[in-house]
Design a protein around this motif. Sequence first.
Motif, PDB file in Angstrom:
ATOM      1  N   ASP A 377      -1.633   9.376  -0.258  1.00 57.66           N
ATOM      2  CA  ASP A 377      -2.628   8.301  -0.150  1.00 57.66           C
ATOM      3  C   ASP A 377      -2.515   7.554   1.176  1.00 57.66           C
ATOM      4  N   GLU A 378      -1.304   7.429   1.677  1.00 56.22           N
ATOM      5  CA  GLU A 378      -1.114   6.762   2.967  1.00 56.22           C
ATOM      6  C   GLU A 378      -1.607   7.639   4.114  1.00 56.22           C
ATOM      7  N   ILE A 379      -1.345   8.918   4.045  1.00 49.97           N
ATOM      8  CA  ILE A 379      -1.728   9.844   5.121  1.00 49.97           C
ATOM      9  C   ILE A 379      -3.241  10.030   5.202  1.00 49.97           C
ATOM     10  N   PHE A 380      -3.864  10.177   4.032  1.00 57.00           N
ATOM     11  CA  PHE A 380      -5.288  10.522   4.004  1.00 57.00           C
ATOM     12  C   PHE A 380      -6.201   9.338   3.681  1.00 57.00           C
ATOM     13  N   GLY A 381      -5.619   8.142   3.527  1.00 54.07           N
ATOM     14  CA  GLY A 381      -6.453   6.986   3.193  1.00 54.07           C
ATOM     15  C   GLY A 381      -7.014   7.107   1.795  1.00 54.07           C
ATOM     16  N   GLY A 382      -6.155   7.428   0.828  1.00 55.22           N
ATOM     17  CA  GLY A 382      -6.623   7.721  -0.511  1.00 55.22           C
ATOM     18  C   GLY A 382      -6.766   6.525  -1.424  1.00 55.22           C
ATOM     19  N   TYR A 383      -6.217   5.373  -1.051  1.00 58.41           N
ATOM     20  CA  TYR A 383      -6.362   4.199  -1.904  1.00 58.41           C
ATOM     21  C   TYR A 383      -7.812   3.732  -1.900  1.00 58.41           C
ATOM     22  N   LEU A 384      -8.215   3.149  -3.017  1.00 60.54           N
ATOM     23  CA  LEU A 384      -9.632   2.819  -3.156  1.00 60.54           C
ATOM     24  C   LEU A 384     -10.093   1.773  -2.146  1.00 60.54           C
ATOM     25  N   TYR A 385      -9.191   0.934  -1.664  1.00 54.88           N
ATOM     26  CA  TYR A 385      -9.618  -0.080  -0.698  1.00 54.88           C
ATOM     27  C   TYR A 385     -10.009   0.531   0.654  1.00 54.88           C
ATOM     28  N   PHE A 386      -9.643   1.790   0.879  1.00 53.23           N
ATOM     29  CA  PHE A 386     -10.056   2.457   2.120  1.00 53.23           C
ATOM     30  C   PHE A 386     -11.574   2.673   2.169  1.00 53.23           C
ATOM     31  N   HIS A 387     -12.250   2.513   1.041  1.00 60.29           N
ATOM     32  CA  HIS A 387     -13.719   2.568   1.045  1.00 60.29           C
ATOM     33  C   HIS A 387     -14.290   1.502   1.976  1.00 60.29           C
ATOM     34  N   ALA A 388     -13.552   0.404   2.130  1.00 56.77           N
ATOM     35  CA  ALA A 388     -14.060  -0.728   2.911  1.00 56.77           C
ATOM     36  C   ALA A 388     -13.696  -0.650   4.390  1.00 56.77           C
ATOM     37  N   THR A 558      -6.458 -10.242  -4.274  1.00 57.67           N
ATOM     38  CA  THR A 558      -5.027 -10.530  -4.260  1.00 57.67           C
ATOM     39  C   THR A 558      -4.260  -9.642  -5.225  1.00 57.67           C
ATOM     40  N   ASP A 559      -4.949  -9.089  -6.230  1.00 59.71           N
ATOM     41  CA  ASP A 559      -4.270  -8.209  -7.178  1.00 59.71           C
ATOM     42  C   ASP A 559      -4.257  -6.799  -6.628  1.00 59.71           C
ATOM     43  N   PRO A 560      -3.079  -6.164  -6.609  1.00 58.53           N
ATOM     44  CA  PRO A 560      -2.969  -4.843  -5.995  1.00 58.53           C
ATOM     45  C   PRO A 560      -3.514  -3.692  -6.834  1.00 58.53           C
ATOM     46  N   SER A 561      -3.976  -3.964  -8.051  1.00 58.73           N
ATOM     47  CA  SER A 561      -4.516  -2.881  -8.865  1.00 58.73           C
ATOM     48  C   SER A 561      -5.721  -2.263  -8.179  1.00 58.73           C
ATOM     49  N   GLY A 562      -5.876  -0.968  -8.324  1.00 58.43           N
ATOM     50  CA  GLY A 562      -6.991  -0.266  -7.679  1.00 58.43           C
ATOM     51  C   GLY A 562      -8.231  -0.191  -8.542  1.00 58.43           C
ATOM     52  N   ARG A 563      -8.242  -0.910  -9.656  1.00 60.50           N
ATOM     53  CA  ARG A 563      -9.389  -0.783 -10.566  1.00 60.50           C
ATOM     54  C   ARG A 563     -10.678  -1.256  -9.936  1.00 60.50           C
TER      55      ARG A 563
END
Length: 563
Positions: A377-388, A558-563
């Motif tokens: 997720d770090e290498i490819f920008g896989g976390y959902l916040y990378f949408h922004a 502020t909440d780190p959950s990816g929901r």
Amino acid sequence: MCGIFACHCHPDVQKFKPTALKMGKAIRHRGPDWSGNVIANNTILVHERLSIVGVESGAQPLVNDEGTIALAVNGEIYNHRVLRKHLKTPYNFKTHSDCEVIIPLYLEHDIDAPRHLDGMFSWVLHDKTQDRVVAARDPIGVTSFYMGRSSKTPGAVYFASEMKCLHPVCDDIMTFPPGHVYDSKTDQLKRYFDPKWLIEPSSIPETPVDYKTLRTALEKSVRKRLMAEVPFGVLLSGGLDSSLVASIAQREIQRVNELAKQQRQRQNGSLDEELVGIDDDNKLTTVQMLPELHSFSIGLPGAPDTKAAEEVAKFLGTRHHSFTFTIEDGLNALSDVIYHLETYDVTTIRASTPMFLLSRKIKAMGVKMVLSGEGSDEIFGGYLYFHAAPDKKEFHEETVRRVDNLHLADCLRANKSTSAWGVEARVPFLDREFLELCMNIDPADKMITKDRIEKYILRRAFDTTDEPETKPYLPEKILWRQKEQFSDGVGYGWIDGLKDNAELHVSDEDMKNPKPEWGSDVPDTKEAYWYRCMFDEHFPTYCAGTVKRWVPTWSKQTDPSGR
């Protein structure tokens, strides 16, 4: 994983020895198989061993024939066979341990020895002739490592795999930075891992993605991490990353074992005893047949990840073990989790608790090594916040920031959650060669768009739709399944349960009056406050300097959950 503790330049090392052994015992969970120590001059090295390679002969600390070099290592050196073959000066190896090669490597390359290592490692080497200590940590910090000093023993320097065996003897502790080497000659840390993408994050790569090369690189990374002489498995969440690792590992096991059977059949028709495999130079060699692959998953009853993991395991044909836990089980383990993790970061604790519980189950089954999917997720920008992410420059800079801080987050979680029970976690996505390839891909190819889901290029690299002759790596709905945060994927009730219990333990009045010793590092939620209080029960306040809390990017969330 193993555990190491060391002290250099102690004013009375013989008197300090019982304390040093006690500090080593504090991390015996990392290395329950054997204990060893060496004293030379005013230096002591203590080692707690988990035997994975060179099981019968690899006890540490390792010492050369002359008794002038002593070495304590936590980790695995994947290219040790190649390094042994290419030494300029013959060296009398006493063991089959992958770690012993560090001694002749130091004799040939001095402070540059870590540059030649391919693996995950933290080590302390003492050169008796020079009364010199050299210590190093792997490029990304897959293995945990700390460095400390004490006002009671000026001039002494301490090293340890975990902070819990430093704070009783040190009042100044820091995280040993990944990709660095320490030399007591200069009393300085020096960076040895210095790729352009890390040193110059504002320099944006322009190399277009090559899907075939990307696939081959990850396959090679998984292959080298199958180096083991004990039962092993894979942590399988049912998400993309762990599923790909499991798929590649299973294919490699089947490939090697088929080659082995064919060669043995040609020899005498038998399928047992020692069989053929592939060595580090890609040549046929005689090795033991690879064992059946075990896969492991955990979740609350009915968790989305559990169902997906079972589907993947069935598709791949692994021997799957699916476990459940209750919210109460997780809550009961929280204090122990924080003690082992040595952090109060909310994201890390949420995700670590199920992993901690699962690792205990894995250990009970006699499995000592597992493959895991951290780093993707770090290498490819896989976390959902990378949408922004607003543009490719910021996208790339954020991936570099996340990779650079992995040792304080997902690597810390994977290493310590498993090591708490004497299990070693290996992370193929953080292979040095694989990183070099992926971090130099044009970030425009990685960005999330309306037509491209997160980690699109990784999914595309393993999509065999246009390759009818190639067996699919994963079911299509798993390959293209959207990201779940691990703490959510184990069951959405987990995070809600944590928040609800934090409300019971932390009052509004508490939030208004944080502890003065916390300074500016004040928790902003009751859950974060609760974890910080548990951390303080285990560790002195100054240990908080080794902790980094997750801070969102491109968002006021502020909440780190990816929901």
